[in-house]
Design an enzyme around this catalytic site. Structure first.
Site, PDB file in Angstrom:
ATOM      1  N   ILE A 402     -44.078 -12.519  -1.748  1.00 47.55           N
ATOM      2  CA  ILE A 402     -44.285 -12.354  -3.177  1.00 47.55           C
ATOM      3  C   ILE A 402     -45.607 -12.967  -3.607  1.00 47.55           C
ATOM      4  CG2 ILE A 402     -43.316 -13.033  -5.417  1.00 47.55           C
ATOM      5  CD1 ILE A 402     -40.522 -12.899  -3.843  1.00 47.55           C
ATOM      6  N   ASP A 403     -45.963 -14.100  -3.026  1.00 51.98           N
ATOM      7  CA  ASP A 403     -47.208 -14.778  -3.384  1.00 51.98           C
ATOM      8  C   ASP A 403     -48.413 -13.899  -3.067  1.00 51.98           C
ATOM      9  OD1 ASP A 403     -48.322 -16.965  -4.579  1.00 51.98           O
ATOM     10  OD2 ASP A 403     -48.259 -18.256  -2.824  1.00 51.98           O
ATOM     11  N   ASP A 404     -48.469 -13.369  -1.851  1.00 52.42           N
ATOM     12  CA  ASP A 404     -49.575 -12.487  -1.483  1.00 52.42           C
ATOM     13  C   ASP A 404     -49.617 -11.259  -2.368  1.00 52.42           C
ATOM     14  OD1 ASP A 404     -51.286 -12.878   1.224  1.00 52.42           O
ATOM     15  OD2 ASP A 404     -49.437 -14.012   1.329  1.00 52.42           O
TER      16      ASP A 404
END
Length: 680
Positions: A402-404
């Site tokens: 999710i961060d990427d």
């Protein structure tokens, strides 16, 4: 008082590490803006020169010598350890040893027992005699720390492979775990993806209990070689530790009586699970630990070294090796091209590189090709959610994160691409997937939704690092920031994320950083998200954060936070100034409207003053996090991308989220993104 050269606090603790000479005159210089512009120009040139012809960026990902030691032990176990690899890896390991004989897990950190044991064994493989001064110091340090018996479980598993430790003295992890239904506590999907990929192959290894002939003894690493594993009392049954210790004793009994047919079937199912998750490049999850254990498990189940699965796996590990000019060889635990590329794109765009610059267009082309459009293990908890995310690595289609994904979408929006329809479609898919991965509490974890079971951490087997993936402030903030740029700051899911972030603010005004060190990183993630989502800079939460950042600024104008802040509150916001952490603090303050404040000017002056003529910054300190405290990372590109981002925003202002008609258009493009059936 000044900091010691290795970053330790000395007699006066973390405040001594933060102290240095004051450079007030630099911040007051009338041409600070001109100096910042020159520094940004140099950094842009350096970063452009680092781009691969295919469009991506990747800096070295430095961790600690356990990666190198375990790579050698794997090759020794499989019978493929060659003299050149052994020599080059041993050179790297020797050079990382501390003067007291131990090995640390981050630059300037204290000695760590398990890392020291593994490094010592690797050097014994390389032929270093135990009586050599550096080896004698290491073994004495290990004995003083309690010997092998006090090392973590994973270290003792590696030793058990060669008979240096008894399998009977290790916690049980039965392969029948693979049969537990997804609603049952301690099923494999209760573990974070990195732990899940490691535990499944280790269940096979634990069941097989292989022992290769040991090339030497390790008696010198025991406090008492005649009694290497002195018994320890069980914890009382009144707590979970006592319950799970007794469960482990029951599993030891089960190991002796497990039905052969059931156990054989379990191992075959585990093998199929492992093979199905091998990536196209041969690795597993794009990270080293699952790869080495998967190779051992499959080899024990009859996969010979010439089998395509094994051959591809070993070749992938070779690509994790970084060869230095001095002939040494360092193993990366992981590779970070998607993460580095989106951060580099954001940095260059925010520094004023024109949006249609060929380097940015090429980077977007590469990122678009890296989009993951098939379901992975995340769909276990979100079965109705269409795919559309990005992973951290070159190849990790089963585990986009999710961060990427949030940062890639922020990067894509900064570039004028010649095929805008293609960009719009990818962004809509990514935003839809990200919204659908929200956890029940309103926040986001890194890889899975609602991966918050309290039980995996209680297992005797899990004595190292995080084994679950609960939501974190930094990931949630990046998602909220992305949603704001997509014109969805008022989306109910975005508002729930903001509410969660506000509730998570620490009493001191900071936010805890899960994937970066530490409160400086968490705060740098949250403040740009809150202001992008429309929160006024006068909001009390923002003012408290600004005050905290001002209170922890070092006398030299920079910011730093030592990894010891994860377990010692005295270190929170304290440490030797680093380029990446100074940039994070500046990014926070700039988002909060502090552009003309004295702390910002002093911080910008620090970046200008510490930049080398070639546009680079030096940063030996570890500012990235795999597992808080247990596994630290030095991302070698952080020292370039974050200072450039901070300088760019200082010079050109904050990038603007979508508003008005553009915001409405983007919201319509993502309409229906989080239907109830998709988000749980």
């Amino acid at each position: 008082m000044t900091a010691t050269t290795d970053g330790s606090a000395g007699a006066s603790g973390p405040r001594a590490a933060a102290a240095s000479t004051t450079y007030a005159s630099d911040a007051a210089a009338p041409d600070l803006d001109g100096a910042a512009a020159l520094a940004a120009e140099r950094a842009v040139d350096d970063l452009l020169a680092r781009q691969d012809p295919a469009g991506w960026w990747k800096g070295d990902l430095e961790t600690n010598v356990t990666m190198d030691a375990e790579d050698l032990l794997l090759r020794q176990f499989l019978g493929i350890l060659d003299a050149d690899t052994l020599r080059a890896s041993a050179l790297h390991i020797r050079r990382a040893q501390r003067e007291d004989g131990a090995w640390a897990t981050f630059h300037g950190g204290p000695g760590e027992l398990s890392a020291t044991v593994e490094a010592y064994v690797a050097l014994r493989l390389a032929g270093d005699p135990p009586e050599a001064p550096h080896m004698a110091r290491a073994s004495a340090w290990v004995r003083a720390g309690g010997g092998i018996a006090r090392a973590r479980v994973f270290t003792r598993i590696w030793l058990a492979l060669f008979g240096w430790w008894r399998w009977e003295d290790l916690p049980e992890v039965p392969p029948e775990l693979i049969f537990l239904p997804r609603w049952f506590p301690l099923n494999i999907y209760d573990f974070g993806c990195w732990a899940r990929q490691t535990i499944v192959p280790l269940t096979v290894v634990s069941a097989k209990r292989p022992v290769r002939p040991a090339p030497f003894s390790l008696d010198e690493l025991h406090t008492d070689p005649a009694r290497p594993n002195p018994p320890r009392p069980l914890a009382p049954l009144t707590g979970w530790d006592g319950v799970f210790q007794r469960l482990d004793k029951a599993l030891r009994v089960y190991h002796r009586i497990a039905p052969r047919a059931l156990r054989g079937t379990a191992m075959n199912v585990a093998a199929r699970w492992i093979v199905e998750r091998q990536e196209n490049d041969g690795c597993w999850g794009g990270i080293q630990p699952p790869a080495v254990y998967s190779l051992i498990a499959l080899h024990l189940l009859g996969y010979d070294l010439g089998h395509p699965v094994m051959r591809a796996g070993l070749e992938s590990l070779d690509r994790f090796a970084v060869r230095r000019e001095d002939g040494s060889r360092m193993i990366e635990a992981c590779q970070s091209p998607v993460w580095d590329t989106c951060l580099a794109t954001i940095a260059l765009a925010d520094a004023g590189l024109r949006p249609d610059h060929p380097a940015l267009v090429k980077a977007v082309d590469w990122m678009l090709d890296e989009e993951i459009t098939r379901s992975g293990d995340w769909s276990v908890r979100r079965p109705g959610l269409p795919p559309g995310g990005w992973a951290f690595e070159f190849h990790n289609d089963n585990y986009p994160d999710i961060d990427d994904t949030a940062e890639v979408l922020l990067a894509l929006r900064r570039v004028d691409h010649p095929d805008p329809a293609r960009v719009e479609a990818a962004v809509a898919r990514g935003a839809r997937w990200t919204l659908g991965m929200q956890s029940r509490n309103g926040a986001w974890g890194a890889f899975d939704a609602d991966n918050t079971s309290p039980f995996p951490d209680k297992l005797p087997f899990c004595d190292f690092g995080e084994v679950t993936d609960p939501p974190s402030a930094d990931v949630t903030a990046h998602v909220v920031e992305m949603l704001a740029y997509e014109g969805q700051a008022e989306h109910p899911r975005a508002r729930r994320g903001i509410d969660w972030l506000l509730a998570e603010q620490e009493p001191n005004g900071a936010w805890f950083g899960r994937w970066g060190v530490n409160h400086v990183y968490g705060t740098a993630s949250v403040l740009p998200a809150l202001t992008a989502a429309g929160m006024p800079v006068s909001h009390p939460a923002i003012r408290r954060a600004v005050a905290w950042l001002g209170s922890v600024q070092n006398e030299d104008g920079g910011w730093g936070e030592d990894l010891r802040s994860y377990h010692d509150p005295a270190w929170i916001g304290r440490g030797v100034s680093t380029a990446s952490q100074t940039a994070w603090a500046l990014i926070s303050l700039l988002a909060a409207g502090e552009r003309d404040s004295e702390p910002v000017r002093r911080g910008v002056a620090w970046l200008v003053r510490t930049q080398a003529e070639d546009g680079t910054w030096d940063e030996p300190y570890f500012t990235g996090t795999g597992f808080p405290w247990d596994f630290s990372i030095n991302y070698h590109l952080y020292r370039q991308v974050f200072p450039l981002t901070a300088l760019g925003r200082y010079l050109h202002g904050e990038p603007k989220p979508a508003t008005g008609a553009l915001a409405r258009a983007r919201a319509r493009a993502a309409a229906g993104a989080a239907r109830p059936s998709e988000a749980g």
